[in-house]
Design a protein around this motif. Structure first.
Motif, short mmCIF file in Angstrom:
data_model
loop_
_atom_site.label_atom_id
_atom_site.label_comp_id
_atom_site.label_asym_id
_atom_site.label_seq_id
_atom_site.Cartn_x
_atom_site.Cartn_y
_atom_site.Cartn_z
N SER A 97 0.85 -1.21 0.00
CA SER A 97 0.00 0.00 0.00
C SER A 97 0.88 1.25 0.00
O SER A 97 0.55 2.24 -0.66
N GLY A 98 2.02 1.21 0.71
CA GLY A 98 2.96 2.34 0.68
C GLY A 98 3.52 2.54 -0.72
O GLY A 98 3.62 3.66 -1.21
N VAL A 99 3.87 1.41 -1.36
CA VAL A 99 4.43 1.48 -2.72
C VAL A 99 3.39 2.08 -3.68
O VAL A 99 3.69 2.99 -4.46
N CYS A 100 2.14 1.62 -3.59
CA CYS A 100 1.10 2.09 -4.53
C CYS A 100 0.78 3.57 -4.31
O CYS A 100 0.41 4.27 -5.26
N LYS A 101 0.94 4.03 -3.08
CA LYS A 101 0.69 5.46 -2.82
C LYS A 101 1.77 6.29 -3.54
O LYS A 101 1.46 7.24 -4.25
N THR A 102 3.03 5.89 -3.36
CA THR A 102 4.13 6.60 -4.02
C THR A 102 3.97 6.57 -5.54
O THR A 102 4.15 7.58 -6.23
#
Ligand code: A3D
Length: 320
Positions: A97-102
Motif C-alpha cells: 500500500s505504501g508502494v502504490c501510494k508513491t
C-alpha cells in the motif's frame, strides 16, 4: 501517427514479460521503471536486442527516475512484492500500500492523462489506494484480475471438455482472492451454458465444482510450484489485452477491477465486474442480474475487499 508510450512501473517478473509482449505486439514504445538500480535499464536493453530477431519496431528503455514515465499513454503497475509459499495476497498489504501510494503520486505528476492498470496485490484495495493518490479520474484507473481469473477458468474448462480454449467463455465476478465468484451459468462452450453441458452429460456437477475451486486457488497453485514468487506470464498477457483494448479503442467486454459508484449496490469501492474498455477507459460497467446464491457470494467477496480497505485506512491513520 506517433507511437504510443507504455510505462511499466515495476520491472520484475511481470514487468519484464509485459515489456516483451507490448513490444512484440508493437503497442508502442516501452519504458521500464524500478527502484532496483540498473535492472530496468538492463532488462530494456536485453529486450531491445531481441527486436532485430523478432522483427518489431518499438524502443525499450529503462531507468530509476520517475521522470521517464512522463507523458505515458498507458501505465501498468506491478511495483511491490509478490507472494511466497504460505503467504496470502492480503499478507502483502503493509508494504504494497505504501508502494502504490508513491507510484500513484508519481503518475499524477508525470502521466496524468494515462490509462492505468494496477496488478500489485492485494489487487482490489491497491487500485483504490493508487487511484486516490494519483488524483486521476476513476474510469482511467483499473485493476487486472478478472481477465486472468477467467482465463484460468477457461483453460481448465477447455481441458475438461477437450475443446479449443477459443470456444470457451467464462465469467468471473468479485474481488481477486479466495472469495472470487466464477459464474457458472454465464460461462459457456460455444454459447451453451455450463449447467446445460452438465445435463448433456459432458461433465458432472462434482467435476465442475472442482474446476471452480481450482480457479479460485489458481494463483496459489502456481506459487506452490514456483516456490520463489507468483505467476507472471498469464498475468502479463491479461494486462496487455486490457491495454490493447484501450489503445485501439476495441471496446472489449472485459472483467476488470473497476470503481463502483452505486453499481451493484456499492459505493467508492474497486471490485471485479464486467466492463467495456475503450478509448474512454472504463466506458461502461455492465450490471448483470444475480440470483440469491450469486448475490450472497458477491457480497462475501465485497466484504473481504472492504475489510482490506479498512486495514489500509487504519494504517494511514496510524502514520499521520
Ligand atoms: P517481482 O518480480 O518481485 O517484481 C516486482 C518489482 O517491483 C521488483 O522488481 C521490485 O524491485 C519492484 N519494486 C518494489 N518496490 C518498488 C517501488 N517502490 N517502486 C518501483 N518498483 C518497486 O514481482 P512480480 O512481477 O511477480 O509481481 C508483481 C506484483 O503483482 C506482486 O504484488 C504480485 O502479488 C502481483 N500479482 C498480481 C496478480 C493479479 O492477478 C492481480 C497476479 C500475479 C502477481
Amino acid at each position: 501517427m506517433a507511437r504510443k508510450k507504455i510505462a511499466l512501473v515495476g520491472a520484475g517478473q511481470i514487468g519484464g514479460t509485459l515489456a516483451l509482449l507490448a513490444a512484440q505486439k508493437e503497442l508502442g514504445d516501452v519504458v521500464l521503471f524500478d527502484i532496483a538500480e540498473g535492472m530496468p535499464a538492463g532488462k530494456a536493453l536485453d529486450l531491445a536486442e531481441t527486436s532485430p530477431v523478432e522483427g518489431f519496431n518499438a524502443s525499450l528503455t529503462g531507468g530509476n527516475d520517475y521522470s521517464i514515465i512522463e507523458g505515458a499513454d498507458v501505465v501498468i503497475v506491478t511495483a511491490g512484492i509478490p507472494r511466497k509459499p504460505g503467504m496470502s495476497r492480503d499478507d502483502l498489504i503493509g508494504i504494497n500500500s505504501g508502494v502504490c501510494k508513491t507510484v500513484g503520486e508519481a503518475i499524477g505528476k508525470y502521466a496524468p492523462n494515462a490509462f492505468v492498470i494496477v496488478i500489485t496485490n492485494p489487487l482490489d484495495v491497491m487500485v483504490w489506494v493508487l487511484q486516490q493518490a494519483s488524483g486521476l479520474p476513476p474510469e482511467r484507473v483499473v485493476g487486472m484480475a478478472g481477465v486472468l481469473d477467467s482465463a484460468r477458468f477457461r483453460y481448465f474448462l477447455a481441458e475438461e471438455f477437450n475443446v479449443s480454449v477459443e470456444d470457451v467463455t467464462a465469467f468471473v465476478l468479485g474481488g481477486h482472492g479466495d472469495t472470487m465468484v466464477p459464474l457458472v451459468r454465464y460461462s459457456t462452450v460455444a454459447g451453451i451454458p455450463l449447467p446445460d453441458l452438465v445435463k448433456m452429460g459432458w461433465t458432472t456437477q462434482e467435476k465442475l465444482d472442482a474446476i471452480v475451486q481450482r480457479t479460485r486457488d489458481g494463483g496459489a497453485e502456481i506459487v506452490k510450484l514456483l516456490k520463489t514468487g507468483s505467476a507472471f506470464y498469464a498475468p502479463a498477457a491479461s494486462a496487455i489485452q486490457m491495454a490493447e483494448s484501450y489503445l485501439k479503442d476495441q471496446k472489449r467486454v472485459l472483467p476488470v477491477a473497476a470503481h463502483l459508484s452505486g453499481q451493484y449496490g456499492q459505493d467508492d469501492l474497486y471490485v471485479g465486474v464486467p466492463t467495456i474498455i475503450g478509448a474512454g477507459g472504463v466506458e461502461k460497467i455492465i450490471e448483470i442480474e444475480l440470483n440469491d446464491e450469486e448475490k450472497a457470494m458477491f457480497q462475501n467477496s465485497v466484504d473481504a475487499v472492504k475489510t482490506l480497505v479498512d486495514v489500509v485506512k487504519k494504517l494511514d491513520a496510524e502514520k499521520s
